[in-house]
Design an enzyme around this catalytic site. Structure first.
Site, PDB file in Angstrom:
ATOM      1  N   HIS A 217     -10.176   1.396   0.835  1.00 44.20           N
ATOM      2  CA  HIS A 217      -9.708   2.715   1.303  1.00 44.20           C
ATOM      3  C   HIS A 217     -10.876   3.683   1.470  1.00 44.20           C
ATOM      4  O   HIS A 217     -10.860   4.548   2.355  1.00 44.20           O
ATOM      5  CB  HIS A 217      -8.693   3.315   0.323  1.00 44.20           C
ATOM      6  CG  HIS A 217      -7.287   2.818   0.505  1.00 44.20           C
ATOM      7  ND1 HIS A 217      -6.602   2.869   1.697  1.00 44.20           N
ATOM      8  CD2 HIS A 217      -6.420   2.265  -0.377  1.00 44.20           C
ATOM      9  CE1 HIS A 217      -5.388   2.355   1.548  1.00 44.20           C
ATOM     10  NE2 HIS A 217      -5.241   1.976   0.308  1.00 44.20           N
TER      11      HIS A 217
ATOM     12  N   CYS B 115       0.859  -1.197   0.000  1.00 41.41           N
ATOM     13  CA  CYS B 115       0.000   0.000   0.000  1.00 41.41           C
ATOM     14  C   CYS B 115       0.890   1.240   0.000  1.00 41.41           C
ATOM     15  O   CYS B 115       1.894   1.295   0.718  1.00 41.41           O
ATOM     16  CB  CYS B 115      -0.896  -0.003   1.241  1.00 41.41           C
ATOM     17  SG  CYS B 115      -2.060   1.372   1.311  1.00 41.41           S
TER      18      CYS B 115
ATOM     19  N   HIS C 286      -9.022  -3.404  -3.237  1.00 39.82           N
ATOM     20  CA  HIS C 286      -8.070  -2.718  -2.350  1.00 39.82           C
ATOM     21  C   HIS C 286      -8.434  -1.223  -2.249  1.00 39.82           C
ATOM     22  O   HIS C 286      -8.451  -0.657  -1.158  1.00 39.82           O
ATOM     23  CB  HIS C 286      -6.647  -2.897  -2.898  1.00 39.82           C
ATOM     24  CG  HIS C 286      -5.581  -2.216  -2.095  1.00 39.82           C
ATOM     25  ND1 HIS C 286      -4.645  -2.892  -1.367  1.00 39.82           N
ATOM     26  CD2 HIS C 286      -5.302  -0.892  -1.906  1.00 39.82           C
ATOM     27  CE1 HIS C 286      -3.838  -2.016  -0.755  1.00 39.82           C
ATOM     28  NE2 HIS C 286      -4.220  -0.804  -1.069  1.00 39.82           N
ATOM     29  N   GLU C 287      -8.745  -0.619  -3.412  1.00 39.80           N
ATOM     30  CA  GLU C 287      -9.076   0.823  -3.415  1.00 39.80           C
ATOM     31  C   GLU C 287     -10.425   1.083  -2.773  1.00 39.80           C
ATOM     32  O   GLU C 287     -10.582   2.055  -2.027  1.00 39.80           O
ATOM     33  CB  GLU C 287      -9.054   1.376  -4.854  1.00 39.80           C
ATOM     34  CG  GLU C 287      -7.748   1.199  -5.599  1.00 39.80           C
ATOM     35  CD  GLU C 287      -6.526   1.608  -4.802  1.00 39.80           C
ATOM     36  OE1 GLU C 287      -5.481   0.955  -4.968  1.00 39.80           O
ATOM     37  OE2 GLU C 287      -6.606   2.554  -3.987  1.00 39.80           O
TER      38      GLU C 287
HETATM   39  O1  LIG Z   1      -1.978   1.879  -1.856  1.00 38.58           O
HETATM   40  C1  LIG Z   1      -2.736   1.740  -2.818  1.00 38.58           C
HETATM   41  O2  LIG Z   1      -3.947   1.787  -2.728  1.00 38.58           O
HETATM   42  C2  LIG Z   1      -2.133   1.375  -4.127  1.00 38.58           C
HETATM   43  C3  LIG Z   1      -1.615  -0.017  -4.116  1.00 38.58           C
HETATM   44  C4  LIG Z   1      -2.710  -0.864  -4.707  1.00 38.58           C
HETATM   45  C5  LIG Z   1      -2.602  -2.335  -4.590  1.00 38.58           C
HETATM   46  C6  LIG Z   1      -1.685  -2.957  -3.812  1.00 38.58           C
HETATM   47  C7  LIG Z   1      -1.640  -4.362  -3.768  1.00 38.58           C
HETATM   48  C8  LIG Z   1      -2.564  -5.104  -4.456  1.00 38.58           C
HETATM   49  C9  LIG Z   1      -3.486  -4.462  -5.208  1.00 38.58           C
HETATM   50  C10 LIG Z   1      -3.514  -3.095  -5.271  1.00 38.58           C
HETATM   51  C11 LIG Z   1      -0.285   0.082  -4.862  1.00 38.58           C
HETATM   52  O3  LIG Z   1      -0.471  -0.104  -6.184  1.00 38.58           O
HETATM   53  S1  LIG Z   1       0.959  -0.838  -4.118  1.00 38.58           S
HETATM   54  C12 LIG Z   1       2.157  -1.067  -5.281  1.00 38.58           C
HETATM   55  C13 LIG Z   1       1.872  -2.156  -6.253  1.00 38.58           C
HETATM   56  C14 LIG Z   1       2.259  -1.988  -7.541  1.00 38.58           C
HETATM   57  C15 LIG Z   1       2.037  -3.007  -8.460  1.00 38.58           C
HETATM   58  C16 LIG Z   1       1.436  -4.201  -8.069  1.00 38.58           C
HETATM   59  C17 LIG Z   1       1.042  -4.367  -6.769  1.00 38.58           C
HETATM   60  C18 LIG Z   1       1.269  -3.338  -5.845  1.00 38.58           C
HETATM   61 NI    NI Z   2      -3.501   1.064  -0.438  1.00 41.38          NI
END
Ligand SMILES: O=C(O)C[C@@H](Cc1ccccc1)[C@H](O)SCc1ccccc1
Ligand code: NI
Length: 183
Positions: free
Chosen positions: A157, A110, A153-154
């Protein structure tokens, strides 16, 4: 442009709030914010821009992560055909989902969490979502695979949920039960 300095980190109260719905049609300000969120993802996925501005690569970003407690999310990732897919959505929600669950073998990270948290994060394998795009038009999509995981995931949030809330604390690598299994 948004940088990592604009992203709040775990412990900030906004990450634990339920975000407010956006009144439609979206205001110019809300549209500008959502465009900046999508631009952040584009920049974070460009090696030169990421290096120059110290950006962590991201595939999704929710407005609460930039301390805006409103129901807005941006996603930029690849689909099952390895095509780049972008979503910039107001008031997104899951309208139906599979009983089957899935998870990322590598676990989740995250942009608001500056530490590694290992463990299985169960997600619905397939979801039907709806939301309103930058033009304020209602869109409905079916997502599966990695895109479905990113969306969930989003969406978490927007409800004040962090990915590690979903890890089984007593047994972080316990396989989720298949659908229909009674314990
Ligand atoms: O913090 C966030 O919401 C963005 C996350 C989203 C995410 C993390 C893990 C699994 C699914 C979505 C960032 O993209 S974390 C960095 C990342 C980059 C590529 C692949 C997985 C995670
Ligand atoms: Ni996140």
């Amino acid at each position: 442009m948004l940088t990592m300095n604009d992203i709040i980190r775990e412990g900030h109260p906004t990450l634990r709030k339920k975000a407010e719905p956006i009144s439609l049609p979206p205001s110019t300000g809300d549209k500008e914010t959502l465009k900046k969120m999508l631009d952040f993802l584009v920049h974070s996925q460009d090696p030169e821009m990421a290096e120059k501005h110290g950006l962590r690569p991201g595939v999704g970003l929710a407005a609460p992560q930039i301390n805006i407690s409103k129901q807005m999310m941006a996603i930029r990732s690849t689909d099952h055909n390895d095509e780049i897919v972008e979503y910039a959505l107001f008031n997104p929600k899951i309208i139906s989902h599979s009983a089957e669950t899935t998870y990322l073998e590598s676990g989740e990270g995250c942009l608001s969490v500056d530490r590694e948290v290992n463990g299985i994060v169960p997600r619905y394998a397939r979801i039907k979502i709806e939301g309103y795009n930058l033009e304020g038009k209602k869109i409905t999509e079916r997502l599966r695979g990695f895109l479905a995981i990113v969306f969930q995931h989003e969406l978490d949030h927007l409800n004040g949920i962090m990915f590690y809330d979903r890890i089984e604390q007593d047994d972080p690598f316990k396989q989720p039960l298949p659908p229909g299994e009674i314990v």
